[in-house]
Enzyme design. Structure first.
Site, PDB file in Angstrom:
ATOM      1  N   GLY A  40      -4.675  42.218  19.361  1.00 18.23           N
ATOM      2  CA  GLY A  40      -3.455  41.454  19.163  1.00 18.23           C
ATOM      3  C   GLY A  40      -2.427  41.753  20.232  1.00 18.23           C
ATOM      4  O   GLY A  40      -2.760  42.214  21.332  1.00 18.23           O
ATOM      5  N   TRP A  50      -5.931  35.115  15.548  1.00 22.58           N
ATOM      6  CA  TRP A  50      -6.389  33.766  15.257  1.00 22.58           C
ATOM      7  C   TRP A  50      -7.040  33.056  16.435  1.00 22.58           C
ATOM      8  O   TRP A  50      -7.665  32.011  16.263  1.00 22.58           O
ATOM      9  CB  TRP A  50      -5.216  32.900  14.781  1.00 22.58           C
ATOM     10  N   GLU A  79       3.771  37.142  28.812  1.00 26.40           N
ATOM     11  CA  GLU A  79       2.486  36.474  28.644  1.00 26.40           C
ATOM     12  C   GLU A  79       2.706  35.115  27.984  1.00 26.40           C
ATOM     13  O   GLU A  79       3.205  35.038  26.853  1.00 26.40           O
ATOM     14  CB  GLU A  79       1.564  37.329  27.780  1.00 26.40           C
ATOM     15  N   GLU A  84      -7.103  46.681  21.590  1.00 23.26           N
ATOM     16  CA  GLU A  84      -7.343  45.648  22.596  1.00 23.26           C
ATOM     17  C   GLU A  84      -6.142  44.720  22.540  1.00 23.26           C
ATOM     18  O   GLU A  84      -6.022  43.879  21.650  1.00 23.26           O
ATOM     19  CB  GLU A  84      -8.652  44.899  22.301  1.00 23.26           C
ATOM     20  N   CYS A 136      -6.321  36.329  25.650  1.00 25.33           N
ATOM     21  CA  CYS A 136      -5.624  37.506  26.179  1.00 25.33           C
ATOM     22  C   CYS A 136      -6.011  37.788  27.622  1.00 25.33           C
ATOM     23  O   CYS A 136      -5.236  38.403  28.366  1.00 25.33           O
ATOM     24  CB  CYS A 136      -5.888  38.731  25.306  1.00 25.33           C
TER      25      CYS A 136
END
Length: 482
Positions: free
Chosen positions: A231, A154, A384, A253, A287
């Site tokens: 994701g 998203w 993260e 990825e 990311c």
């Protein structure tokens, strides 16, 4: 401000037809800035997924044999349509994802450029003829791998889907893409551009549904030849394992926790401004977002002061409002994650220099946050954050900074600031990351590859390497006869 009337009707797109889910089940789409319900997204049944996979198989048989010039013309037409509709696409994106309208419109324009790049680069996916003995023609051909099952998140509602769509279609593949149920409107707008550009039915199919059920069914479906996913690391590992069990290749990825090393010879003010701009872009929900700031002790306070000034200058609010530079987080879960990471860091000795709490208003807003004296064992240094949290840690020797930077299982992006060519070369050699930016925090570009190492995934998107996963290499040995 806009009203829900501006939001597109959400449907799936299967075999060239817009449709509801077979069982009629839906889930709401929520504006993260206001918590209003924008619409409802249909959920696919297994029968819907079978229809989509079968449509992709039929579409592949047609698309792979379409001359490259015709394929390229359709893709360029779709890119032109996307540019002409960028304002509408951007407004839809801001309403369902939250990012400032300027960022959203810019994202729509950038992905049109990526589509053009891949469409043109496919014309250069050359094979070769190999000299061999007389009477034999030995060649290498590059051909599309087949129908693709793609899954996207998203945070970049246009960017993530288009990376898969552009590469797959340019290479001559068909695909079924499951875009995020939280940001479905942008995916609908993208698919409409391809439909209106004349893409044959079945070549591109869009579905929504319960993520685990959709991925399991499409990965196992006999028509699927490649899995492409963007994701989180945990989900990526599950999907890669499922693909491996079917002996199907995958492109992954995945997430990261990007370190930034600011060396003693760097300009701390410039480094702080550039790093802060990247940190708070998309509310940190990137990311490749810089997320661990390792700064030499001789300049750490000057860097921190400038970083705090930049954080406090961020204007947080509804992305549709004038002057807003950072929107909300995606959902309540992200707010809770920010609170937990901040509380853990403080409990282990960190100091909050600014921010540190959710904003008292409707919507999922969290203040841009800067923490110093963050312990290495704080969760924020290993998990993260995917949000607007910036932990700053001082270091004395570059060896120490590189040890901390490379200590995690992730290796997507990394950043370094230095005036020394020798130090820059050392950072280039020793950072364990698939993407490295020196003296800036630049984002992805369609002319060059992006991807990770270690648990951050494998395969590359963008650049000439971006088509590799979607092509198979075939050796052909032809004995010539009269």
């Amino acid at each position: 401000m806009t009203t829900p009337d501006d939001y597109p009707a959400i449907r799936m797109y299967i075999a060239g037809t817009w449709c509801e889910g077979g069982a009629g089940a839906t889930v709401p789409v929520v504006n993260p800035a206001t918590e209003e319900v924008l619409g409802h997204v249909p959920l696919a049944t297994t029968a819907d997924l079978d229809r989509a996979a079968e449509a992709a198989a039929a579409g592949f048989a047609l698309w792979r044999d379409t001359p490259i010039a015709e394929r390229t013309a359709i893709l360029h037409h779709a890119a032109d349509l996307l540019v002409s509709r960028a304002d509408r696409v951007g407004r839809t994106m801001t309403r369902e994802q939250g990012k400032p309208l300027r960022e959203a419109v810019g994202e729509a324009g950038r992905v049109a450029g990526a589509l053009r790049w891949d469409a043109d680069d496919a014309r250069r996916a050359y094979g070769r003829v190999i000299p061999t003995e007389s009477g034999t023609l030995l060649s290498v051909r590059r051909q599309p791998i087949g129908p693709v099952a793609a899954f996207t998140p998203w945070n970049f509602p246009a960017g993530s889907p288009m990376r898969k769509i552009a590469a797959a279609l340019s290479a001559g593949c068909s695909l079924v893409i499951k875009a995020s149920e939280e940001t479905p409107g942008t995916a609908v707008e993208l698919v409409r551009c391809f439909e209106d550009a004349g893409l044959p039915a079945g070549v591109l199919n869009l579905v929504f549904g319960e993520p685990a059920e959709v991925s399991a069914h499409l990965i196992a479906h006999p028509a699927t030849r490649l899995i492409a996913f963007t994701g989180s690391v945990p989900v990526g590992k599950l999907l890669a394992a499922a693909a491996g069990a079917e002996m199907k290749p995958s492109l992954m990825e995945l997430g990261g926790h990007a370190p930034v090393i600011v060396c003693a010879d760097a300009d701390p003010v410039t480094a702080a401004r550039r790093a802060a701009a990247a940190k708070f872009a998309n509310a940190g929900q990137v990311c490749t977002s810089p997320s661990r700031f390792l700064v030499h002790e001789s300049i750490v306070e000057e860097f921190t002061e400038e970083f705090v000034r930049a954080a406090e200058a961020v204007v947080v609010g509804d992305g549709l409002d004038q002057g807003v530079t950072m929107g909300p987080l995606a959902n309540e879960r992200r707010l809770s994650a920010m609170e937990a990471l901040t509380a853990d860091a403080v409990a282990k000795g960190a100091k909050i220099r600014t921010g540190g709490e959710r904003l008292d208003r409707a919507g999922y807003f969290f203040a841009p946050t800067v923490l110093t004296d963050v312990a290495e064992d704080a969760a924020l240094m290993s998990d993260e954050p995917f949000g607007p949290l910036a932990p700053i840690v001082a270091f004395r020797e570059l060896d120490e900074a590189l040890r901390i930077a490379n200590s995690l299982p992730y290796g997507l992006a990394a950043y370094g600031f230095t005036r020394s060519a020798a130090t820059a070369e050392r950072l280039t050699r020793e950072f364990e990351a698939g993407i490295l930016s020196l003296n800036h925090c630049g984002g992805s570009t369609h002319e060059a590859p992006s991807g990770g190492v270690k648990s951050s995934g494998y395969g590359r998107e963008g650049g000439p390497e971006g088509l590799d996963a979607y092509l198979v290499t075939k050796r052909v040995s032809h004995l010539l006869t009269d």
